[in-house]
Design a protein around this motif. Structure first.
Motif, short mmCIF file in Angstrom:
data_model
loop_
_atom_site.label_atom_id
_atom_site.label_comp_id
_atom_site.label_asym_id
_atom_site.label_seq_id
_atom_site.Cartn_x
_atom_site.Cartn_y
_atom_site.Cartn_z
N ARG A 1 130.19 -76.38 46.74
CA ARG A 1 130.94 -75.83 47.89
C ARG A 1 132.41 -75.68 47.55
O ARG A 1 133.05 -74.68 47.92
CB ARG A 1 130.77 -76.76 49.10
CG ARG A 1 129.39 -76.71 49.74
CD ARG A 1 129.30 -77.66 50.90
NE ARG A 1 129.72 -79.01 50.50
CZ ARG A 1 129.62 -80.08 51.27
NH1 ARG A 1 129.12 -79.97 52.47
NH2 ARG A 1 130.01 -81.25 50.85
N THR A 2 132.95 -76.64 46.83
CA THR A 2 134.37 -76.58 46.46
C THR A 2 134.64 -75.41 45.52
O THR A 2 135.64 -74.69 45.68
CB THR A 2 134.79 -77.89 45.78
OG1 THR A 2 134.56 -78.99 46.67
CG2 THR A 2 136.26 -77.86 45.40
N PHE A 3 133.75 -75.19 44.56
CA PHE A 3 133.96 -74.08 43.62
C PHE A 3 133.79 -72.73 44.31
O PHE A 3 134.52 -71.79 44.01
CB PHE A 3 132.99 -74.20 42.44
CG PHE A 3 133.33 -73.29 41.30
CD1 PHE A 3 134.42 -73.55 40.49
CD2 PHE A 3 132.56 -72.17 41.02
CE1 PHE A 3 134.74 -72.71 39.43
CE2 PHE A 3 132.87 -71.33 39.96
CZ PHE A 3 133.97 -71.61 39.17
N VAL A 4 132.83 -72.62 45.21
CA VAL A 4 132.66 -71.39 45.98
C VAL A 4 133.95 -71.07 46.73
O VAL A 4 134.47 -69.95 46.69
CB VAL A 4 131.48 -71.50 46.96
CG1 VAL A 4 131.48 -70.34 47.95
CG2 VAL A 4 130.15 -71.53 46.20
N ASP A 5 134.49 -72.07 47.44
CA ASP A 5 135.73 -71.85 48.20
C ASP A 5 136.89 -71.48 47.27
O ASP A 5 137.72 -70.64 47.61
CB ASP A 5 136.09 -73.12 48.99
CG ASP A 5 135.12 -73.40 50.12
OD1 ASP A 5 134.38 -72.46 50.52
OD2 ASP A 5 135.07 -74.55 50.59
N PHE A 6 136.94 -72.09 46.11
CA PHE A 6 138.02 -71.81 45.15
C PHE A 6 137.95 -70.36 44.67
O PHE A 6 138.97 -69.66 44.64
CB PHE A 6 137.90 -72.78 43.97
CG PHE A 6 138.87 -72.52 42.85
CD1 PHE A 6 140.18 -72.94 42.93
CD2 PHE A 6 138.45 -71.85 41.70
CE1 PHE A 6 141.07 -72.70 41.89
CE2 PHE A 6 139.33 -71.61 40.66
CZ PHE A 6 140.65 -72.04 40.76
N LEU A 7 136.75 -69.88 44.28
CA LEU A 7 136.63 -68.51 43.81
C LEU A 7 136.94 -67.51 44.90
O LEU A 7 137.59 -66.49 44.67
CB LEU A 7 135.22 -68.26 43.26
CG LEU A 7 134.90 -68.77 41.86
CD1 LEU A 7 133.53 -68.29 41.42
CD2 LEU A 7 135.95 -68.34 40.85
N ILE A 8 136.46 -67.77 46.11
CA ILE A 8 136.75 -66.88 47.23
C ILE A 8 138.28 -66.81 47.44
O ILE A 8 138.85 -65.73 47.64
CB ILE A 8 136.06 -67.35 48.52
CG1 ILE A 8 134.53 -67.28 48.35
CG2 ILE A 8 136.51 -66.52 49.71
CD1 ILE A 8 133.98 -65.90 48.18
N GLU A 9 138.93 -67.95 47.39
CA GLU A 9 140.38 -68.00 47.57
C GLU A 9 141.11 -67.17 46.52
O GLU A 9 142.07 -66.45 46.82
CB GLU A 9 140.84 -69.46 47.48
CG GLU A 9 142.35 -69.64 47.38
CD GLU A 9 142.73 -71.04 46.90
OE1 GLU A 9 143.83 -71.15 46.32
OE2 GLU A 9 141.95 -71.98 47.07
N LYS A 10 140.63 -67.25 45.26
CA LYS A 10 141.34 -66.60 44.16
C LYS A 10 140.99 -65.12 44.00
O LYS A 10 141.83 -64.32 43.56
CB LYS A 10 141.02 -67.33 42.85
CG LYS A 10 141.62 -68.72 42.75
CD LYS A 10 143.14 -68.63 42.75
CE LYS A 10 143.79 -69.97 42.66
NZ LYS A 10 145.28 -69.86 42.64
N ALA B 1 124.30 -64.37 48.92
CA ALA B 1 125.19 -63.50 48.16
C ALA B 1 126.50 -63.34 48.92
O ALA B 1 126.51 -62.91 50.07
CB ALA B 1 124.55 -62.14 47.92
N ARG B 2 127.62 -63.68 48.28
CA ARG B 2 128.95 -63.50 48.86
C ARG B 2 129.78 -62.63 47.93
O ARG B 2 129.88 -62.90 46.73
CB ARG B 2 129.65 -64.85 49.08
CG ARG B 2 128.99 -65.71 50.13
CD ARG B 2 129.80 -66.95 50.41
NE ARG B 2 131.11 -66.64 50.96
CZ ARG B 2 131.98 -67.58 51.37
NH1 ARG B 2 131.65 -68.85 51.29
NH2 ARG B 2 133.15 -67.23 51.86
N LYS B 3 130.35 -61.56 48.48
CA LYS B 3 131.13 -60.65 47.65
C LYS B 3 132.45 -61.31 47.25
O LYS B 3 133.17 -61.86 48.08
CB LYS B 3 131.41 -59.34 48.38
CG LYS B 3 132.15 -58.32 47.53
CD LYS B 3 132.54 -57.07 48.31
CE LYS B 3 131.33 -56.24 48.65
NZ LYS B 3 131.73 -54.95 49.27
N LEU B 4 132.75 -61.21 45.96
CA LEU B 4 134.03 -61.69 45.45
C LEU B 4 135.08 -60.58 45.47
O LEU B 4 136.22 -60.81 45.86
CB LEU B 4 133.87 -62.22 44.02
CG LEU B 4 133.09 -63.52 43.86
CD1 LEU B 4 132.85 -63.82 42.39
CD2 LEU B 4 133.82 -64.67 44.53
#
Length: 305
Positions: A292-301, A161-164
């Protein structure tokens, strides 16, 4: 370690996945460069090995059985991981590709994630995104999802679980409702108003409204349930915009209504409470590159930090 698979079986699994994705044996055969009869024989070999039917066949189309859907979800993920592992070792995968399946709550999807997908696809055009909008908790393994977004930490310890973000809540109503029913001045006044509730599908309970009573302390207020929506949280926004009553809702849903004056923020001295949104995905020693790419993208945004 003994061998459980051989080249013919692995090839049959690939043809099975192609048939499931294309919806017929002919298209799968064209994609694989083999004959439809070869695809049919491969599926038959798998069904004999497993002892279950994978497809329901008609003269015009095929569709997966329930067992076939479970098998497809697992096989598709396994084949994708094999491809990613090969590309990672050889350096052959310069960009993510394949189908990404994500489940998310309706309001968070509409107001946070779906507007970002065109940018993600512009960056990574080889990734196809399938979205599932619902407040229902999904089964990653059985339903074939790569990611989910939820508002609560999962009881399943196999999920990361990673908080957005912490999404701010705000109490609102229309000017028309307030003219009719009056403007609440205190938290106690809420008991005299029509209140619009949301019922959690997982528990069947109506969500209490959290308010700050000072800088440090938050209390949950149980309000009268004049209206109640379940499953689709967007219903409470529609009721509020229709002057049905008061609602505590995520600010990101109503910020444009507030800016236009169509809704009015109430009791701001008790505001500022929030609820988290978490990105969930299975523990895995090797996540696919697209995940992994989508996770990084959402975290970035979405993650302000």
């Amino acid at each position: 370690m003994k061998r459980n698979f051989h080249n013919v079986l692995l090839g049959s699994i690939e043809l099975f996945c192609l048939a499931a994705e294309h919806g017929n044996f002919t298209s799968a055969a064209n994609a694989a460069g083999v004959t439809p009869a070869a695809v049919s024989r491969s599926i038959l070999r798998l069904e004999e090995r497993l002892g279950v039917r994978l497809f329901v066949r008609t003269t015009r189309q095929i569709r997966l059985t329930d067992a076939g859907q479970v098998y497809f979800n697992q096989c598709r993920q396994a084949l994708d991981q094999l491809v990613d592992a090969e590309h990672e070792i050889t350096g052959g995968q310069s960009a993510p590709s394949g189908v990404l399946r994500i489940s998310m709550p309706t309001p968070y999807g509409h107001y946070r994630v779906l507007p970002l997908l065109p940018e993600f696809r512009a960056r990574y055009p080889e990734v196809q995104v399938e979205t599932h909008l619902s407040n229902r908790n999904v089964d990653f393994a059985d339903e074939g999802y790569d990611l989910a977004i939820r508002g609560r930490s999962p009881p399943d310890s196999s999920l990361i679980a990673r908080k957005l973000e912490d999404a701010e809540l705000v109490l609102v109503a229309t000017p028309a409702y307030l003219k009719r029913a009056g403007v609440p001045q205190t938290l106690e006044d809420l008991q005299q108003h029509d209140c619009i509730q949301f019922e959690l599908p997982s528990t069947g309970r109506k969500i209490a409204w959290p308010f700050h009573i000072n800088d440090q302390e938050v209390i949950d207020v149980v309000t009268p349930s004049s209206y109640c929506c379940s499953d689709d949280a967007m219903g409470i926004a529609t009721l509020a915009r229709s002057s049905a009553g008061l609602v505590q809702i995520y600010r990101f849903i109503v910020e444009q209504d507030l800016a236009r004056g169509d809704l009015v923020e109430l009791l701001p001295q008790h505001g500022g409470t929030s609820r988290p949104f978490l990105l969930l995905y299975p523990h895995a020693r090797h996540l696919s590159l697209r995940v992994r790419t989508f996770v990084d993208f959402l975290i970035e945004k979405l993650d302000p930090h």
